[in-house]
Design a protein around this motif. Sequence first.
Motif, PDB file in Angstrom:
ATOM      1  N   TRP A   1      38.062  34.481  39.008  1.00  0.00           N
ATOM      2  CA  TRP A   1      38.580  34.055  37.122  1.00  0.00           C
ATOM      3  C   TRP A   1      40.008  34.120  37.233  1.00  0.00           C
ATOM      4  O   TRP A   1      40.456  33.039  36.437  1.00  0.00           O
ATOM      5  CB  TRP A   1      38.102  34.950  36.555  1.00  0.00           C
ATOM      6  CG  TRP A   1      36.333  34.883  35.987  1.00  0.00           C
ATOM      7  CD1 TRP A   1      36.017  35.100  36.657  1.00  0.00           C
ATOM      8  CD2 TRP A   1      36.497  34.131  35.369  1.00  0.00           C
ATOM      9  NE1 TRP A   1      34.469  35.060  36.587  1.00  0.00           N
ATOM     10  CE2 TRP A   1      34.565  34.000  35.627  1.00  0.00           C
ATOM     11  CE3 TRP A   1      36.075  32.593  34.400  1.00  0.00           C
ATOM     12  CZ2 TRP A   1      33.476  33.336  34.776  1.00  0.00           C
ATOM     13  CZ3 TRP A   1      36.157  31.918  33.765  1.00  0.00           C
ATOM     14  CH2 TRP A   1      34.157  32.399  33.680  1.00  0.00           C
ATOM     15  N   SER A   2      41.233  34.503  37.558  1.00  0.00           N
ATOM     16  CA  SER A   2      42.250  34.329  37.385  1.00  0.00           C
ATOM     17  C   SER A   2      42.839  33.114  38.318  1.00  0.00           C
ATOM     18  O   SER A   2      44.426  32.697  38.074  1.00  0.00           O
ATOM     19  CB  SER A   2      43.210  35.602  38.002  1.00  0.00           C
ATOM     20  OG  SER A   2      42.340  35.905  39.395  1.00  0.00           O
ATOM     21  N   ARG A   3      42.337  32.903  39.201  1.00  0.00           N
ATOM     22  CA  ARG A   3      42.525  31.967  40.416  1.00  0.00           C
ATOM     23  C   ARG A   3      42.459  30.880  39.179  1.00  0.00           C
ATOM     24  O   ARG A   3      42.584  29.028  39.734  1.00  0.00           O
ATOM     25  CB  ARG A   3      41.862  32.395  41.066  1.00  0.00           C
ATOM     26  CG  ARG A   3      42.993  32.643  42.463  1.00  0.00           C
ATOM     27  CD  ARG A   3      42.028  33.119  43.737  1.00  0.00           C
ATOM     28  NE  ARG A   3      43.041  30.896  44.661  1.00  0.00           N
ATOM     29  CZ  ARG A   3      42.070  30.723  45.705  1.00  0.00           C
ATOM     30  NH1 ARG A   3      42.666  32.531  46.714  1.00  0.00           N
ATOM     31  NH2 ARG A   3      43.115  29.767  46.051  1.00  0.00           N
TER      32      ARG A   3
ATOM     33  N   TYR B   1      38.045  39.419  38.965  1.00  0.00           N
ATOM     34  CA  TYR B   1      39.426  39.115  38.907  1.00  0.00           C
ATOM     35  C   TYR B   1      39.706  37.919  39.491  1.00  0.00           C
ATOM     36  O   TYR B   1      40.881  37.446  38.612  1.00  0.00           O
ATOM     37  CB  TYR B   1      39.904  40.521  38.408  1.00  0.00           C
ATOM     38  CG  TYR B   1      41.844  40.511  38.205  1.00  0.00           C
ATOM     39  CD1 TYR B   1      42.187  40.178  37.097  1.00  0.00           C
ATOM     40  CD2 TYR B   1      42.994  40.124  39.151  1.00  0.00           C
ATOM     41  CE1 TYR B   1      43.256  39.618  37.183  1.00  0.00           C
ATOM     42  CE2 TYR B   1      44.075  40.190  38.845  1.00  0.00           C
ATOM     43  CZ  TYR B   1      44.486  39.322  38.217  1.00  0.00           C
ATOM     44  OH  TYR B   1      45.968  39.359  38.199  1.00  0.00           O
TER      45      TYR B   1
END
Length: 105
Positions: free
Chosen positions: A95-97, A92
Motif C-alpha cells: 500500500w505504501s508503494r 504496508y
Amino acid sequence: LGQEGLEGFEAMCCFLVTSFAMSLAQFPLATLLTAESTACVSPALKGTLVGMEHAIFSAAGMLAPPLGMLLFQETGLAGLAIVSAAVYYMLYAVWSRGVYIRHAD
C-alpha cells in the motif's frame, strides 16, 4: 523466546495480550483498506467491492484463528510474532508503494 521461555499461564497471557493488541489495530486497518479501495473503483462497483471485502474478511476470520493456534503450537510466541509482523509489513509495502490506481469520477 519460543516455547522454552514461557509456559502455561504466562504463555497464555502473552498470547492474549498480543491478540488483543493486534485486534485493536485490525479494525482501523480494515476501515482504511476499505476507504482506500473504494476510491479505486467507479461508484457503480462500490457495493460489489465492499461485498467482496466482507467475504474476504469473513474467510480470514474463520481461517486465521486455527492457523494462528497451529503456528503458536509449532513455533511458539516468537514464530507467531514473526509471521504476524511479516504479514503487516507486506501489507504496508504494497500500500505504501501505491500499486493501486484511483478511479477518476
